[in-house]
Design an enzyme around this catalytic site. Structure first.
Site, short mmCIF file in Angstrom:
data_model
loop_
_atom_site.label_atom_id
_atom_site.label_comp_id
_atom_site.label_asym_id
_atom_site.label_seq_id
_atom_site.Cartn_x
_atom_site.Cartn_y
_atom_site.Cartn_z
N GLY A 58 1.90 -12.09 11.46
CA GLY A 58 2.63 -11.27 10.49
C GLY A 58 1.81 -10.99 9.24
O GLY A 58 0.58 -11.07 9.23
N ASP A 59 2.52 -10.69 8.18
CA ASP A 59 1.87 -10.32 6.92
C ASP A 59 1.31 -11.50 6.16
O ASP A 59 0.38 -11.35 5.35
CB ASP A 59 2.87 -9.59 6.03
CG ASP A 59 4.07 -10.47 5.67
OD1 ASP A 59 4.62 -11.13 6.59
OD2 ASP A 59 4.46 -10.51 4.49
N THR A 101 8.87 -17.84 5.23
CA THR A 101 7.69 -17.83 4.41
C THR A 101 7.96 -18.43 3.06
O THR A 101 8.98 -18.15 2.45
CB THR A 101 7.24 -16.34 4.20
OG1 THR A 101 7.11 -15.74 5.45
CG2 THR A 101 6.00 -16.22 3.39
N ARG A 136 1.35 -12.86 18.14
CA ARG A 136 1.75 -12.04 16.98
C ARG A 136 1.38 -12.76 15.67
O ARG A 136 1.60 -13.95 15.49
CB ARG A 136 3.26 -11.81 17.02
CG ARG A 136 3.82 -10.95 15.87
CD ARG A 136 4.39 -11.79 14.75
NE ARG A 136 5.12 -10.98 13.76
CZ ARG A 136 5.54 -11.42 12.59
NH1 ARG A 136 5.28 -12.67 12.24
NH2 ARG A 136 6.20 -10.65 11.76
N THR A 167 3.57 -19.75 6.50
CA THR A 167 4.75 -19.49 7.32
C THR A 167 4.51 -19.87 8.78
O THR A 167 3.36 -19.95 9.22
CB THR A 167 5.10 -17.97 7.27
OG1 THR A 167 6.36 -17.74 7.89
CG2 THR A 167 4.04 -17.13 7.97
N THR A 176 7.89 -11.58 1.41
CA THR A 176 8.63 -12.33 2.43
C THR A 176 9.48 -11.34 3.21
O THR A 176 9.79 -10.25 2.72
CB THR A 176 9.50 -13.41 1.76
OG1 THR A 176 10.19 -14.15 2.77
CG2 THR A 176 10.52 -12.80 0.80
N GLY A 177 9.83 -11.71 4.42
CA GLY A 177 10.65 -10.83 5.24
C GLY A 177 9.89 -10.37 6.47
O GLY A 177 8.94 -11.03 6.90
N GLY A 221 7.33 -9.08 8.53
CA GLY A 221 5.94 -8.88 8.20
C GLY A 221 5.41 -7.51 8.56
O GLY A 221 4.56 -6.94 7.85
N SER A 224 11.11 -22.27 9.05
CA SER A 224 10.34 -21.04 8.86
C SER A 224 8.96 -21.26 8.27
O SER A 224 8.21 -20.30 8.08
CB SER A 224 11.13 -20.05 7.99
OG SER A 224 11.29 -20.57 6.68
N1 GLY Z 1 6.81 -12.63 6.64
C1 GLY Z 1 6.46 -13.53 7.66
C2 GLY Z 1 6.25 -12.90 8.97
O1 GLY Z 1 6.73 -11.81 9.21
O2 GLY Z 1 5.61 -13.53 9.81
#
Ligand code: GLY
Length: 345
Positions: A234-235, A204, A232, A222, A255-256, A258, A92
């Site tokens: 993410g956050d 992450t 894509r 991440t 984390t989680g 995004g 990850s």
């Molecule tokens: N939290 C990492 C992602 O969603 O890419």
């Protein structure tokens, strides 16, 4: 509840469970501006380092070592997470991560210092340490974020080399996934054993650190959601979503899933709640609560926040049980089971 796992002469290792619930000229002037701290320095009770998931423990220990060797708090949060980026068994984070649906491992990372200066890269392929490129973007350009091919070209031109890796297990898992192309997310797959194929791995490492002088920094890196749509992001590389640090107040990371964090500017929310006087644990709880309020019917997607206040107080909270974080000080090393809203069986 505290369960002592191991004790050394100097440090205690504990597991803690919480029940329930370009231009060179531009770059130079930017660096000069930054040399005057913008935020007041607190008296500080550091060093304190917190970091997401079980892989946060060795990363945080590394960060503490960096501080102990005279490194800056920014060095600490960079080098701490580099350890995880280099771990090719981690699915990850870094080049060992699972690919997108087209077979590309694309990496996202960001870093932020005490005075809110920030650097970020996203949708980056073939570099072992996106966190170091993010730091270089912060320190050597007038910008905050570079993405994709432009980020790769800039990194090559600024001394970073590509690394090509081939991990048969990763290729096999991608081929397996292609048979169903099922996007059902998995809760806590960050902590799943290598080789598990029954959930979409994501996540992450986020890290927040406070040094003995009261200066703060944070990092986040991440490979993102496994088998995501190509392109894509993410956050994790988004300042204010996956990470936010303001040394006047404290820092937060996420984390989680995004998308849930981005829609609510999660880490910024946590820091702004702390700015209003709310404690770090409660700030994380309120940020999770906001996600749940905005997403009625949400099932099976995890988000966890960590927060570190400028006085060293910290906390963490998640939607589901199973979110762990490392909490390291000069004489304490502990893994904490974060508090949560819901139980995931
Ligand atoms: N939290 C990492 C992602 O969603 O890419």
């Amino acid at each position: 509840m505290l369960i002592q796992v191991a004790m050394t002469t100097r440090r205690r290792f504990l597991r803690v469970g919480l029940a329930g619930s370009a231009a060179a000229v531009l770059a130079r002037s930017f660096a000069q501006e930054r040399s005057a701290p913008l935020a007041p320095i607190s008296s500080g009770t550091g060093p304190v380092i917190i970091s997401t998931w079980d892989h946060g423990l060795p990363a945080s220990v590394k960060a503490l070592e960096v501080l102990g060797a005279g490194g800056s708090v920014l060095d600490a949060v960079e080098q701490g997470v580099m350890l995880v980026e280099s771990d090719m068994s981690n699915r990850s984070v870094g080049l060992g991560g699972l690919p997108d649906r087209d077979g590309h491992v694309t990496l996202d990372a960001c870093i932020q210092d005490h005075d809110c200066h920030a650097g970020s890269v996203a949708f980056l392929e073939h570099f072992e340490h996106p966190i170091s490129i993010a730091r270089a973007v912060m320190e050597r350009t007038p910008h905050v974020m570079l993405v994709g091919e432009g980020a790769a070209q800039w990194a090559l031109a600024n001394g970073f080399n590509k690394r090509l890796v081939d991990i048969p297990e990763v290729t096999e898992r991608w081929k397996q996934w292609l048979r169903t192309s099922d996007y059902t997310p998995g809760v806590n797959s960050e902590n799943a054993p290598a080789g598990r194929g029954d959930a979409l791995d994501h996540d992450t490492i986020g890290m927040l650190a406070l040094d003995a002088e009261g200066r703060m920094a944070g990092s986040c890196t991440t490979s993102g959601l496994a088998f995501k749509v190509h392109g894509r992001v993410g956050d994790s590389p988004i300042i204010g979503a996956g990470l936010f640090v303001d040394g006047e107040v404290g820092g937060a990371c996420a984390t989680g899933t995004g998308e849930l964090v981005m829609r609510t500017a999660g880490s910024h929310t946590v820091v702004e709640l702390m700015r209003q006087g709310i404690g770090p644990q409660e700030a994380c709880r309120q940020a999770v609560d906001r996600i749940l309020r905005k997403h009625p019917g949400l099932v099976g997607q995890q988000v966890g926040f960590l927060a570190l206040r400028k006085d060293g107080a910290c906390g963490g909270h998640a939607i589901y049980n199973g979110f762990t974080y490392a909490h390291i000080t000069a004489d304490l090393q502990q893994m904490v089971d974060a508090s949560y809203v819901r139980k995931w069986e």
